[in-house]
Motif scaffolding. Structure first.
Motif, mmCIF file in Angstrom:
data_model
loop_
_atom_site.group_PDB
_atom_site.id
_atom_site.type_symbol
_atom_site.label_atom_id
_atom_site.label_comp_id
_atom_site.label_asym_id
_atom_site.label_seq_id
_atom_site.Cartn_x
_atom_site.Cartn_y
_atom_site.Cartn_z
ATOM 1 N N TYR A 137 0.852 -1.199 0.000
ATOM 2 C CA TYR A 137 0.000 0.000 0.000
ATOM 3 C C TYR A 137 0.883 1.243 0.000
ATOM 4 O O TYR A 137 1.896 1.305 0.707
ATOM 5 N N ASP A 138 0.483 2.267 -0.750
ATOM 6 C CA ASP A 138 1.252 3.516 -0.803
ATOM 7 C C ASP A 138 1.187 4.272 0.517
ATOM 8 O O ASP A 138 2.143 4.952 0.897
ATOM 9 N N ILE A 139 0.045 4.173 1.204
ATOM 10 C CA ILE A 139 -0.147 4.875 2.475
ATOM 11 C C ILE A 139 -0.820 3.935 3.457
ATOM 12 O O ILE A 139 -1.739 3.195 3.097
ATOM 13 N N TYR A 140 -0.370 3.980 4.699
ATOM 14 C CA TYR A 140 -1.038 3.280 5.795
ATOM 15 C C TYR A 140 -1.648 4.361 6.687
ATOM 16 O O TYR A 140 -0.940 5.056 7.398
ATOM 17 N N LEU A 141 -2.957 4.524 6.615
ATOM 18 C CA LEU A 141 -3.673 5.519 7.404
ATOM 19 C C LEU A 141 -4.064 4.877 8.729
ATOM 20 O O LEU A 141 -4.793 3.897 8.756
ATOM 21 N N SER A 142 -3.571 5.442 9.824
ATOM 22 C CA SER A 142 -3.696 4.790 11.122
ATOM 23 C C SER A 142 -4.523 5.613 12.092
ATOM 24 O O SER A 142 -4.326 6.819 12.223
ATOM 25 N N PHE A 143 -5.432 4.930 12.802
ATOM 26 C CA PHE A 143 -6.194 5.561 13.881
ATOM 27 C C PHE A 143 -5.318 5.848 15.088
ATOM 28 O O PHE A 143 -5.748 6.527 16.011
ATOM 29 N N THR A 144 -4.091 5.312 15.074
ATOM 30 C CA THR A 144 -3.166 5.477 16.184
ATOM 31 C C THR A 144 -1.938 6.241 15.717
ATOM 32 O O THR A 144 -1.401 5.958 14.645
ATOM 33 N N GLY A 145 -1.506 7.197 16.528
ATOM 34 C CA GLY A 145 -0.301 7.944 16.215
ATOM 35 C C GLY A 145 0.873 7.468 17.052
ATOM 36 O O GLY A 145 0.945 6.311 17.455
ATOM 37 N N GLY A 146 1.809 8.376 17.316
ATOM 38 C CA GLY A 146 2.949 8.039 18.155
ATOM 39 C C GLY A 146 3.928 7.099 17.472
ATOM 40 O O GLY A 146 4.053 7.061 16.242
ATOM 41 N N SER A 147 4.616 6.291 18.278
ATOM 42 C CA SER A 147 5.708 5.452 17.780
ATOM 43 C C SER A 147 5.249 4.327 16.870
ATOM 44 O O SER A 147 6.056 3.749 16.133
#
Length: 366
Positions: A137-147
């Motif tokens: 995938y070109d982008i992994y959009l995550s509901f979680t930020g941080g490390s």
């Protein structure tokens, strides 16, 4: 741009938080001028509970099998500027591999359950994503930020892992001057790992405060749970009733799944919805929470039953309302669906640039 999104559900909010997330985000993408097709697998547990069968902000289609998806929507996927596959899509690995082979534009994975996903990957449970697919995938959009974002890039090879937190639609969630029915309420589908905290922070508080009124709304709770007499149960509360629900509580409770507590930086959509209604929130603690809301002035953190009882019995109505209003201001400033839609546009621009696609026009005219 032309978006094709293959997601868990946009038509039914029953037993999931995906639908309200998609609705808010897609509504704002449509306002920015984008054309959207949402593809959803027709499953029997959502079919009787479609509270938005015909969304006005996107084209909507149901498919019964992956073969139908391949045969009926290959052209739309191939010709879209952006194709997004969501977490918990049934046979999501097969769907994702097909999208990678078929789509000519940007291909993204939208993980509304990132800590749960990573825990499943560690167990080699590849229900809807695999390590190999993450790198495609070109982008992994995550509901979680941080490390976790760095972990997705460095360990799993994601070309670009980006935080796309949940958000709220302020046209649907806002304060109303209503008489409070409950001292404390909680809205959430049952889960094994959340229930001990619900017991600690709500049921135990209700037992210790018998003159107070409490409520838990959400499906799938086992009949074996022994609810205190002053805890009202609502089996299912559709999104159209969420605002009224929040506005008839003095405080609302936020409880987080254990995988998300472990990961940190994982706000839930219910957190932002309640805050947008100006209802003061009592929450369990996780890393990143106080980067979103300031403890004491914008959110109240409870680590035990006594903390909850202290908040219910010692905070004045004036201070309670002030805490809720402060949280509302914070959400309106940076956690609306409009803000998320513009963040998504920027991530897509980055991905196009990385792939040396032609530059995009101005925001909203892409």
């Amino acid at each position: 741009m032309k978006f094709v999104i293959i997601g868990l559900s946009v038509t039914s909010s029953w037993g999931n938080g995906h639908a309200t997330t998609y609705r808010a985000l897609l509504k704002e993408l449509a306002k920015l001028g984008h054309d959207i097709l949402f593809l959803e697998k027709d499953v029997p547990w959502y079919a009787p509970h479609r509270d938005l069968p015909n969304p006005g902000f996107c084209k909507m289609a149901l498919y019964e099998t992956n073969e139908e998806l391949w045969n009926s929507y290959a052209d739309e996927v191939a010709n879209a500027d952006v194709v997004i596959v969501g977490s918990y899509v049934q046979q999501g690995v097969e769907v994702g591999e097909w999208v990678i082979k078929t789509a000519k534009g940007i291909k993204a994975f939208y993980d509304i359950d990132t800590p749960v996903t990573l825990a499943k990957l560690q167990r080699q449970d590849y229900e809807y994503i695999t390590p190999e697919l993450i790198s495609k995938y070109d982008i992994y959009l995550s509901f979680t930020g941080g490390s976790i974002l760095q972990h997705l890039e460095q360990h799993y090879g994601s070309p670009a892992a980006r935080a796309l937190y949940c958000s709220v639609d302020p046209e649907q969630y806002y304060p109303e001057n209503k008489t409070a029915k409950w001292e404390l309420g909680y809205l959430g589908t049952y889960s094994d790992d959340r229930q001990p905290t619900v017991n600690l922070l709500l049921n135990n508080a209700a037992t210790a405060y018998p003159e107070g009124t409490f409520v838990v709304a959400g499906p799938q709770y086992p009949e074996s749970i022994n609810w205190p007499e002053n805890v009202e149960r609502i089996e299912h509360l559709p999104p159209a009733l969420h605002r009224d629900f929040y506005n008839t509580q003095k405080y609302t409770l936020n409880v987080t799944r254990q995988d998300m507590i472990k990961a940190g930086y994982s706000p839930s959509v219910r957190l932002f919805e309640a805050a947008a209604c100006g209802v003061p929130i009592i929450s369990d603690y996780w890393d990143g929470l106080t980067s979103l809301f300031e403890e004491g002035s914008e959110i109240l953190i409870a680590r035990n039953t006594q903390d909850v009882l202290n908040y219910l019995n010692t905070i004045s109505d004036e201070e309670r309302r002030r805490i809720g209003e402060n949280a509302r201001k914070k959400v309106l400033k940076g956690h609306t669906a409009e803000a998320r839609a513009k963040e998504l546009e920027e991530y897509i621009r980055e991905a196009i640039k990385a792939k040396k696609f032609k530059a995009l026009p101005a925001v909203g005219k892409v």
